[in-house]
Design a protein around this motif. Sequence first.
Motif, short mmCIF file in Angstrom:
data_model
loop_
_atom_site.label_atom_id
_atom_site.label_comp_id
_atom_site.label_asym_id
_atom_site.label_seq_id
_atom_site.Cartn_x
_atom_site.Cartn_y
_atom_site.Cartn_z
N LEU A 99 -11.97 6.74 -2.20
CA LEU A 99 -10.71 5.97 -2.20
C LEU A 99 -9.75 6.52 -3.25
O LEU A 99 -8.56 6.72 -2.96
N PHE A 100 -10.24 6.77 -4.45
CA PHE A 100 -9.39 7.36 -5.50
C PHE A 100 -8.87 8.73 -5.06
O PHE A 100 -7.69 9.06 -5.24
N ALA A 101 -9.77 9.54 -4.47
CA ALA A 101 -9.38 10.90 -4.07
C ALA A 101 -8.34 10.87 -2.96
O ALA A 101 -7.41 11.70 -2.93
N LEU A 102 -8.46 9.91 -2.02
CA LEU A 102 -7.49 9.81 -0.94
C LEU A 102 -6.12 9.44 -1.48
O LEU A 102 -5.09 10.00 -1.05
N GLY A 103 -6.08 8.52 -2.44
CA GLY A 103 -4.80 8.16 -3.07
C GLY A 103 -4.15 9.35 -3.74
O GLY A 103 -2.93 9.57 -3.62
N GLU A 104 -4.95 10.15 -4.47
CA GLU A 104 -4.41 11.36 -5.13
C GLU A 104 -3.90 12.36 -4.11
O GLU A 104 -2.85 12.97 -4.29
N LEU A 105 -4.66 12.54 -3.02
CA LEU A 105 -4.26 13.49 -1.97
C LEU A 105 -2.93 13.07 -1.35
O LEU A 105 -2.02 13.90 -1.17
N LEU A 106 -2.79 11.80 -1.02
CA LEU A 106 -1.55 11.31 -0.41
C LEU A 106 -0.37 11.49 -1.36
O LEU A 106 0.75 11.82 -0.93
N HIS A 107 -0.60 11.29 -2.64
CA HIS A 107 0.48 11.51 -3.61
C HIS A 107 0.91 12.97 -3.60
O HIS A 107 2.11 13.28 -3.57
N ASP A 108 -0.09 13.89 -3.62
CA ASP A 108 0.23 15.32 -3.64
C ASP A 108 0.93 15.76 -2.36
O ASP A 108 1.70 16.74 -2.37
N LEU A 109 0.67 15.05 -1.26
CA LEU A 109 1.33 15.37 0.01
C LEU A 109 2.71 14.75 0.12
O LEU A 109 3.41 14.95 1.13
N GLY A 110 3.14 13.98 -0.88
CA GLY A 110 4.47 13.36 -0.86
C GLY A 110 4.53 12.08 -0.05
O GLY A 110 5.62 11.57 0.20
N ARG A 111 3.38 11.56 0.34
CA ARG A 111 3.34 10.30 1.10
C ARG A 111 3.11 9.17 0.09
O ARG A 111 2.05 8.59 -0.04
N PHE A 112 4.21 8.88 -0.64
CA PHE A 112 4.10 8.04 -1.82
C PHE A 112 3.74 6.60 -1.51
O PHE A 112 2.95 5.98 -2.22
N ASP A 113 4.32 6.06 -0.46
CA ASP A 113 4.02 4.66 -0.13
C ASP A 113 2.53 4.49 0.22
O ASP A 113 1.88 3.52 -0.20
#
Length: 812
Positions: A608-622
């Motif tokens: 779950l933590f890793a998915l949040g970090e990945l989405l941030h790096d992909l620019g999918r901030f919401d």
Amino acid sequence: MANEPDQSEEEPKAKKEDRLTRLVRWASASRLRKALVGSGALCLLAGTFTAWSYLAHLAVSDENPATLARAMEAMDNENFEEARSIVEQMQVNPHQDFNLGASLFVLGAVKAAEAELEWSADRSRAMHLVAARYLQKARSLGVPPVRQIQLDFSLGQSLIRGNQPQGGIDVLQELLSETQDELISAGISLTQIHGLLSEAYLGIPEPNLDLALKYSNLQLEDNTLSKKLRTNTLLAQVEIQRRLGNIEEARETLAIVSRDQSPQAIVMSISGRLELSAAVRLPKGEERSALFEKALSDLQEAQRLDPLNGELTRQAMFWIGRCKQLVGDIPAAINQYNRISKQFGDTPESIAATLIRSDLDRELGDFEKAIAGYRSVLESVGEPLTYVNPLLPMSKLRKRMLSAQAYFVDRNQFEHAMTMVDQLPLLLEQVDVIKMRGKTHEQWGKFELERAARLSVLHGKEATKRGRYHLRAAGRDFETLSELRFATREFPEDLWRAADNYYRGQSYTHAASVLEKYLHHEARARKAPALLRLGQSLVATNQPEKAIAAFEECIEMHPDAGAVYQARLDCVRAYRQLGNNKKAEEVLLTNLRLEQLQPSSSEWRDSLFALGELLHDLGRFDESIKKLDEAVLRYPNNPQSTLARYTIARSYHNAAEAPAERIRVAKTENERQKNRKFRDQNLELALKNYLIVQRTISSEIGHGSDGELRRTLLRNCYMMQGSVLFELKRYEEARKAYSNVSTLYQNEPFVLESFVHIANCWSRLSQPVKARGAIEQAKLMLGTLPPETDFKVATNFDRQQWDLLLDEMSKW
């Protein structure tokens, strides 16, 4: 005419004299000629002597040929030099009846007999060892049947007295099956065998006192035993009974020895030891104290009565030291042991006293002195094969040394523990030493890493570095151990421990190499964890394709193993190294959607933590904010929550960029107002989360949580707060946030950026003089930073670029 000499006789004589005269004159002409003539004369004499010696040897040889019968006859008559000489002649000029086995038997029996006559115990042991080698070879080659019993007895005797008692027991037990008549015909008695067996059972690593006593009793049944031998046997029996705890029986046996008018010093020495053994078995009280006093008195009397100040004195002094130690007078005991060590060199009593004193020094915390003592003991031992010490047998010495090494490890005194390991090759096999060294490095590494987690950043770095070094050293030792135990069942376990220590020591290349070897040789055990660890090592060495192959094999071939969930999680890192973020997201979602994996598991949490970090790096901030908010709410006390909260703040901060851009290109005021509201909402939420992270970290500093990552997060929070406040046009608050950075991090390069931002805030507040003052402060700070400072690590410019930038800004 009749009186004139015969000219025919004088002419040859005259010619000889004439030749001799000429030779003398010729030789006298120079030193070289004299040397040549002299050398020739010497050669002539030597040749004559050699010829006559050879002729004499032939005459003697013909008269007394070197035969096996002659050698054995000389041996039986105790003409040992003659027997040895005959065998040597037989080896040079072997006859038809030459028998190598019998010849070696003669040499061995002669050497054994000479060893019995040797006054030095050490030399006698060494000679018995040589004799045993001759006799063992002779036994394997075969000897005349009539000599077999004699060979076996000599072999058993030499093995026992050459410090190989178990081998001697095996040989002599076979000999007991022979009839008494056969033994007598070979010149051997049962009493001799019983005496040797009693001696042997006392000398084995784990003494068999019951059998030693049995054969001692059988030896005493012989009425023909000499008085001296009977007395010595009874004294040995007293010691056996004492060690068995049969104190009363030992006292009765000692009384028999005393009635036989044995030397009083010996009787008092043994009496003291008996009283000491009896006292140790009693609880504290008057009776125990009285026995200690009696023991001390007897031992002191034995020391006084020894006229030679030799072995009896050494023994009495040692047991006096033990008596003082057991009554609790440690300083007096140490003093006594020191006297023995200094006075009696490498004797059994001195070695035992030095070891006990070292143990006492260790218990008192004087580790350096203890280590020096242990080293002295091992240097005194010399060759283990010939080491004999009734006070400190090899098995007991080995246990005591291993106990001392374990003591140092248990108390985290790893340097001393490693010093002990370096001294142990004398006592242990190579495999055991390497295993112990690996285990010590392993525990040392773990200790340093655990210690690093509790220390400040600066000291923690050093401890971490040391910890990883020792783990890598442990990996090397276990890898070496695996090579030495390749053909044993321990081989796979050694490989696994080598790989595990390499990995934790961050030697990922070595870890991967050993794991590949492990997977090649190990068919079942730890297959899934090994593939997981191999993949992790390959990721760390930037080999994502190979890592993915290892992770996928783990997942596909071992679907029920617990390691597959972590394999998916680590596989994400490999996919991200390859830039395959879509596949990385799929793998994380698989972990989160599996019914077998619950939110309480570490793999689900980390996914779950890793998915949040990945989405941030992909620019999918919401989406990132949503996942990380869930993670922080589920796991508020997890160390990852602080970084997740910071990432949430960064996501809000980055999410404000899109409405800010729309404000810039908006054509209507309504559109600008709408996007300004979205931008400010995101900035306010970013500011809120930055503040939460800042307060969390600030409250934890000094409590073991001020690691490098958290220090970096704290610095960034101050800088990001200033950035958000500046974007919100709250310039005074922004200036204060940046000022916190310039105050807290005065000697670090990134403080230059804070001064630049402060100058911008003053400019927006219409304070140009203060803005230039901030730039001047930055220039002063730049001058104080050391020349070797690496500006690129924390800023975007090097020193020269900063110098140019600040010069330019000071002109504004």
